[in-house]
Motif scaffolding. Structure first.
Motif, PDB file in Angstrom:
ATOM      1  N   ASP A 184      21.178  -2.499 -18.704  1.00 28.71           N
ATOM      2  CA  ASP A 184      19.753  -2.324 -18.971  1.00 28.71           C
ATOM      3  C   ASP A 184      19.018  -3.629 -19.239  1.00 28.71           C
ATOM      4  OD1 ASP A 184      19.616   0.615 -18.896  1.00 28.71           O
ATOM      5  OD2 ASP A 184      20.937   0.492 -20.639  1.00 28.71           O
ATOM      6  N   ALA A 185      19.734  -4.622 -19.757  1.00 25.47           N
ATOM      7  CA  ALA A 185      19.092  -5.900 -20.091  1.00 25.47           C
ATOM      8  C   ALA A 185      20.156  -6.974 -20.176  1.00 25.47           C
ATOM      9  CB  ALA A 185      18.348  -5.795 -21.427  1.00 25.47           C
ATOM     10  N   ASN A 186      19.728  -8.228 -20.064  1.00 28.33           N
ATOM     11  CA  ASN A 186      20.649  -9.341 -20.309  1.00 28.33           C
ATOM     12  C   ASN A 186      19.903 -10.430 -21.075  1.00 28.33           C
ATOM     13  OD1 ASN A 186      19.306 -11.170 -18.536  1.00 28.33           O
ATOM     14  ND2 ASN A 186      20.442 -10.387 -16.790  1.00 28.33           N
ATOM     15  N   ALA A 187      20.648 -11.382 -21.579  1.00 25.63           N
ATOM     16  CA  ALA A 187      20.038 -12.451 -22.369  1.00 25.63           C
ATOM     17  C   ALA A 187      20.778 -13.760 -22.151  1.00 25.63           C
ATOM     18  CB  ALA A 187      20.035 -12.076 -23.856  1.00 25.63           C
ATOM     19  N   PHE A 188      20.747 -14.249 -20.904  1.00 30.04           N
ATOM     20  CA  PHE A 188      21.461 -15.504 -20.651  1.00 30.04           C
ATOM     21  C   PHE A 188      20.597 -16.564 -19.974  1.00 30.04           C
ATOM     22  CE2 PHE A 188      21.907 -13.583 -16.495  1.00 30.04           C
ATOM     23  CZ  PHE A 188      21.897 -14.649 -15.624  1.00 30.04           C
ATOM     24  N   GLN A 189      19.495 -16.182 -19.317  1.00 27.48           N
ATOM     25  CA  GLN A 189      18.729 -17.121 -18.502  1.00 27.48           C
ATOM     26  C   GLN A 189      17.443 -17.555 -19.198  1.00 27.48           C
ATOM     27  OE1 GLN A 189      18.604 -13.447 -16.590  1.00 27.48           O
ATOM     28  NE2 GLN A 189      17.799 -13.503 -18.669  1.00 27.48           N
ATOM     29  N   HIS A 190      16.904 -18.687 -18.718  1.00 27.03           N
ATOM     30  CA  HIS A 190      15.583 -19.105 -19.194  1.00 27.03           C
ATOM     31  C   HIS A 190      14.541 -18.727 -18.139  1.00 27.03           C
ATOM     32  CE1 HIS A 190      16.434 -22.458 -16.534  1.00 27.03           C
ATOM     33  NE2 HIS A 190      17.320 -22.999 -17.375  1.00 27.03           N
ATOM     34  N   TYR A 191      13.263 -18.965 -18.486  1.00 21.28           N
ATOM     35  CA  TYR A 191      12.164 -18.588 -17.580  1.00 21.28           C
ATOM     36  C   TYR A 191      12.325 -19.216 -16.196  1.00 21.28           C
ATOM     37  CZ  TYR A 191       9.271 -16.683 -21.427  1.00 21.28           C
ATOM     38  OH  TYR A 191       8.770 -15.938 -22.462  1.00 21.28           O
ATOM     39  N   ALA A 192      12.654 -20.509 -16.161  1.00 22.19           N
ATOM     40  CA  ALA A 192      12.749 -21.211 -14.874  1.00 22.19           C
ATOM     41  C   ALA A 192      13.852 -20.617 -14.005  1.00 22.19           C
ATOM     42  CB  ALA A 192      12.994 -22.700 -15.104  1.00 22.19           C
ATOM     43  N   PHE A 193      15.010 -20.320 -14.612  1.00 22.08           N
ATOM     44  CA  PHE A 193      16.117 -19.721 -13.856  1.00 22.08           C
ATOM     45  C   PHE A 193      15.716 -18.359 -13.322  1.00 22.08           C
ATOM     46  CE2 PHE A 193      19.777 -17.024 -13.340  1.00 22.08           C
ATOM     47  CZ  PHE A 193      20.739 -17.843 -12.774  1.00 22.08           C
ATOM     48  N   LEU A 194      15.086 -17.525 -14.164  1.00 28.09           N
ATOM     49  CA  LEU A 194      14.712 -16.179 -13.739  1.00 28.09           C
ATOM     50  C   LEU A 194      13.712 -16.216 -12.585  1.00 28.09           C
ATOM     51  CD1 LEU A 194      14.992 -13.138 -14.185  1.00 28.09           C
ATOM     52  CD2 LEU A 194      13.074 -13.272 -15.790  1.00 28.09           C
ATOM     53  N   ALA A 195      12.760 -17.145 -12.645  1.00 32.36           N
ATOM     54  CA  ALA A 195      11.779 -17.255 -11.566  1.00 32.36           C
ATOM     55  C   ALA A 195      12.463 -17.616 -10.255  1.00 32.36           C
ATOM     56  CB  ALA A 195      10.724 -18.301 -11.926  1.00 32.36           C
ATOM     57  N   ASP A 196      13.403 -18.559 -10.297  1.00 28.65           N
ATOM     58  CA  ASP A 196      14.136 -18.954  -9.091  1.00 28.65           C
ATOM     59  C   ASP A 196      14.997 -17.800  -8.575  1.00 28.65           C
ATOM     60  OD1 ASP A 196      13.045 -21.474  -9.089  1.00 28.65           O
ATOM     61  OD2 ASP A 196      14.775 -22.459  -9.988  1.00 28.65           O
ATOM     62  N   TRP A 197      15.642 -17.075  -9.502  1.00 29.17           N
ATOM     63  CA  TRP A 197      16.524 -15.973  -9.108  1.00 29.17           C
ATOM     64  C   TRP A 197      15.722 -14.847  -8.466  1.00 29.17           C
ATOM     65  CZ3 TRP A 197      17.725 -10.875  -9.488  1.00 29.17           C
ATOM     66  CH2 TRP A 197      19.040 -10.492  -9.162  1.00 29.17           C
ATOM     67  N   ASN A 198      14.603 -14.509  -9.074  1.00 33.60           N
ATOM     68  CA  ASN A 198      13.763 -13.446  -8.506  1.00 33.60           C
ATOM     69  C   ASN A 198      13.304 -13.798  -7.097  1.00 33.60           C
ATOM     70  OD1 ASN A 198      13.769 -11.461 -10.502  1.00 33.60           O
ATOM     71  ND2 ASN A 198      12.029 -12.344 -11.594  1.00 33.60           N
ATOM     72  N   LYS A 199      12.930 -15.058  -6.903  1.00 28.15           N
ATOM     73  CA  LYS A 199      12.462 -15.500  -5.587  1.00 28.15           C
ATOM     74  C   LYS A 199      13.581 -15.436  -4.559  1.00 28.15           C
ATOM     75  CE  LYS A 199      10.175 -19.399  -3.298  1.00 28.15           C
ATOM     76  NZ  LYS A 199       9.590 -20.760  -3.497  1.00 28.15           N
ATOM     77  N   ALA A 200      14.776 -15.898  -4.948  1.00 28.35           N
ATOM     78  CA  ALA A 200      15.905 -15.943  -4.016  1.00 28.35           C
ATOM     79  C   ALA A 200      16.425 -14.557  -3.669  1.00 28.35           C
ATOM     80  CB  ALA A 200      17.031 -16.788  -4.605  1.00 28.35           C
ATOM     81  N   HIS A 201      16.318 -13.608  -4.614  1.00 30.58           N
ATOM     82  CA  HIS A 201      16.901 -12.285  -4.409  1.00 30.58           C
ATOM     83  C   HIS A 201      15.854 -11.191  -4.184  1.00 30.58           C
ATOM     84  CE1 HIS A 201      20.165 -14.540  -6.354  1.00 30.58           C
ATOM     85  NE2 HIS A 201      20.970 -13.726  -5.706  1.00 30.58           N
ATOM     86  N   LYS A 202      14.590 -11.625  -3.986  1.00 32.41           N
ATOM     87  CA  LYS A 202      13.490 -10.674  -3.760  1.00 32.41           C
ATOM     88  C   LYS A 202      13.504  -9.584  -4.827  1.00 32.41           C
ATOM     89  CE  LYS A 202      13.133 -11.407   1.243  1.00 32.41           C
ATOM     90  NZ  LYS A 202      14.015 -12.583   1.270  1.00 32.41           N
ATOM     91  N   SER A 203      13.591 -10.023  -6.072  1.00 31.50           N
ATOM     92  CA  SER A 203      13.668  -9.113  -7.205  1.00 31.50           C
ATOM     93  C   SER A 203      12.462  -9.304  -8.118  1.00 31.50           C
ATOM     94  CB  SER A 203      14.964  -9.373  -7.990  1.00 31.50           C
ATOM     95  OG  SER A 203      15.099  -8.479  -9.072  1.00 31.50           O
ATOM     96  N   ASN A 204      12.319  -8.427  -9.096  1.00 28.35           N
ATOM     97  CA  ASN A 204      11.203  -8.547 -10.032  1.00 28.35           C
ATOM     98  C   ASN A 204      11.649  -8.269 -11.469  1.00 28.35           C
ATOM     99  OD1 ASN A 204      11.602  -5.810  -9.753  1.00 28.35           O
ATOM    100  ND2 ASN A 204       9.418  -5.290  -9.696  1.00 28.35           N
ATOM    101  N   LEU A 205      12.813  -8.794 -11.832  1.00 27.71           N
ATOM    102  CA  LEU A 205      13.266  -8.688 -13.215  1.00 27.71           C
ATOM    103  C   LEU A 205      12.223  -9.342 -14.123  1.00 27.71           C
ATOM    104  CD1 LEU A 205      17.067  -9.538 -12.897  1.00 27.71           C
ATOM    105  CD2 LEU A 205      15.956  -7.289 -12.820  1.00 27.71           C
ATOM    106  N   GLN A 206      12.015  -8.749 -15.291  1.00 26.82           N
ATOM    107  CA  GLN A 206      10.929  -9.180 -16.171  1.00 26.82           C
ATOM    108  C   GLN A 206      11.449  -9.781 -17.474  1.00 26.82           C
ATOM    109  OE1 GLN A 206       7.444  -8.600 -15.275  1.00 26.82           O
ATOM    110  NE2 GLN A 206       8.567  -8.363 -13.357  1.00 26.82           N
ATOM    111  N   PRO A 207      10.825 -10.864 -17.948  1.00 19.15           N
ATOM    112  CA  PRO A 207      11.137 -11.340 -19.291  1.00 19.15           C
ATOM    113  C   PRO A 207      10.495 -10.396 -20.308  1.00 19.15           C
ATOM    114  CG  PRO A 207       9.387 -12.665 -18.326  1.00 19.15           C
ATOM    115  CD  PRO A 207       9.845 -11.725 -17.259  1.00 19.15           C
ATOM    116  N   VAL A 208      11.274  -9.935 -21.274  1.00 17.05           N
ATOM    117  CA  VAL A 208      10.745  -8.988 -22.264  1.00 17.05           C
ATOM    118  C   VAL A 208      10.779  -9.539 -23.687  1.00 17.05           C
ATOM    119  CG1 VAL A 208      11.250  -6.952 -20.876  1.00 17.05           C
ATOM    120  CG2 VAL A 208      13.000  -7.833 -22.432  1.00 17.05           C
ATOM    121  N   GLY A 209      11.463 -10.663 -23.887  1.00 14.23           N
ATOM    122  CA  GLY A 209      11.503 -11.246 -25.222  1.00 14.23           C
ATOM    123  C   GLY A 209      12.212 -12.584 -25.206  1.00 14.23           C
ATOM    124  N   GLU A 210      11.725 -13.528 -25.987  1.00 16.20           N
ATOM    125  CA  GLU A 210      12.338 -14.851 -26.053  1.00 16.20           C
ATOM    126  C   GLU A 210      13.483 -14.877 -27.064  1.00 16.20           C
ATOM    127  OE1 GLU A 210       9.012 -17.394 -26.872  1.00 16.20           O
ATOM    128  OE2 GLU A 210       8.365 -17.390 -24.772  1.00 16.20           O
TER     129      GLU A 210
END
Length: 219
Positions: free
Chosen positions: A7-33
């Motif tokens: 349901d959720a994970n907590a290992f990446q930072h904003y920059a990593f998530l943005a790159d991952w979403n772009k590369a995998h055509k995904s839309n995972l959302q940051p929900v908390g720092e």
């Protein structure tokens, strides 16, 4: 997580998530720092940034997110200036250096070994700790108190459709407590600090400040 197996994970930072979403055509959302691993500059030759000589060489990792972070660190330390408006700089975006530094790009796992031949290096805490070195031996630490470093704050992420569900909100709330933040700050030797809004503040130690404190206590 994209496939729904968690349901959720907590290992990446904003920059990593943005790159991952772009590369995998995904839309995972940051929900908390969660935490920030403050960028750190190390040297086996000098105890302070001001001691790095004119024409010196500084090593940085050559992968996109780590290189950008390292260059912003060097700019924050007053060693280089990056072209205005660039959010993911490379060495080509360095427009000036007060000390006429040479910035050397290396594989991230080679930055620690490079201290034998360079004047300083920006090194991940992962490699520093694995080598048995004290992370607080850094001569400069770039923390979370500025907009540029915010993209490297780690986050809890969830699928877009789950981002506002009660159990995701409950997870974030249970993580972002004073007790959790204090534990993070007290047990990571400075390699990670609590970074959400309102989190307990961590004391940042460098080789320079540690040396000053040691001198003061010996008097």
């Amino acid at each position: 997580m994209k496939q729904g197996n968690i349901d959720a994970n907590a290992f990446q930072h904003y920059a990593f998530l943005a790159d991952w979403n772009k590369a995998h055509k995904s839309n995972l959302q940051p929900v908390g720092e969660t935490v920030l691993g403050p960028g750190r500059l190390y040297s086996d030759k000098y105890k302070s940034v001001k001691d790095i000589p004119d024409g010196g060489t500084v090593a940085v990792a050559n992968d996109p997110t780590n290189e950008a972070r390292a260059l912003f660190l060097l700019q924050a330390a007053g060693l280089i200036k990056i072209k205005a408006g660039v959010t993911s700089p490379t060495v080509k975006d360095i427009v000036s250096s007060a000390k006429h530094l040479h910035v050397k790009e290396l594989a991230a796992d080679q930055t620690l070994a490079s201290l034998k031949s360079v004047d300083a290096a920006v090194i991940s805490a992962t490699f520093v700790e694995a080598a048995g070195r004290n992370p607080n031996s850094a001569i400069y630490v770039w923390n979370a108190n500025n907009k540029q470093s915010h993209q490297w704050v780690n986050i809890i992420a969830a699928r877009h459709d789950d981002a506002k569900k009660w159990y995701i909100k409950a997870l974030v709330k249970s993580y972002q407590t004073k007790e959790v933040g204090q534990y993070i700050n007290d047990h990571n030797n400075g390699t990670e600090i609590a970074a959400w809004q309102g989190a307990p503040k961590a004391k940042i130690v460098t080789a320079d400040t540690a040396s000053s404190a040691s001198t003061a206590s010996s008097k």
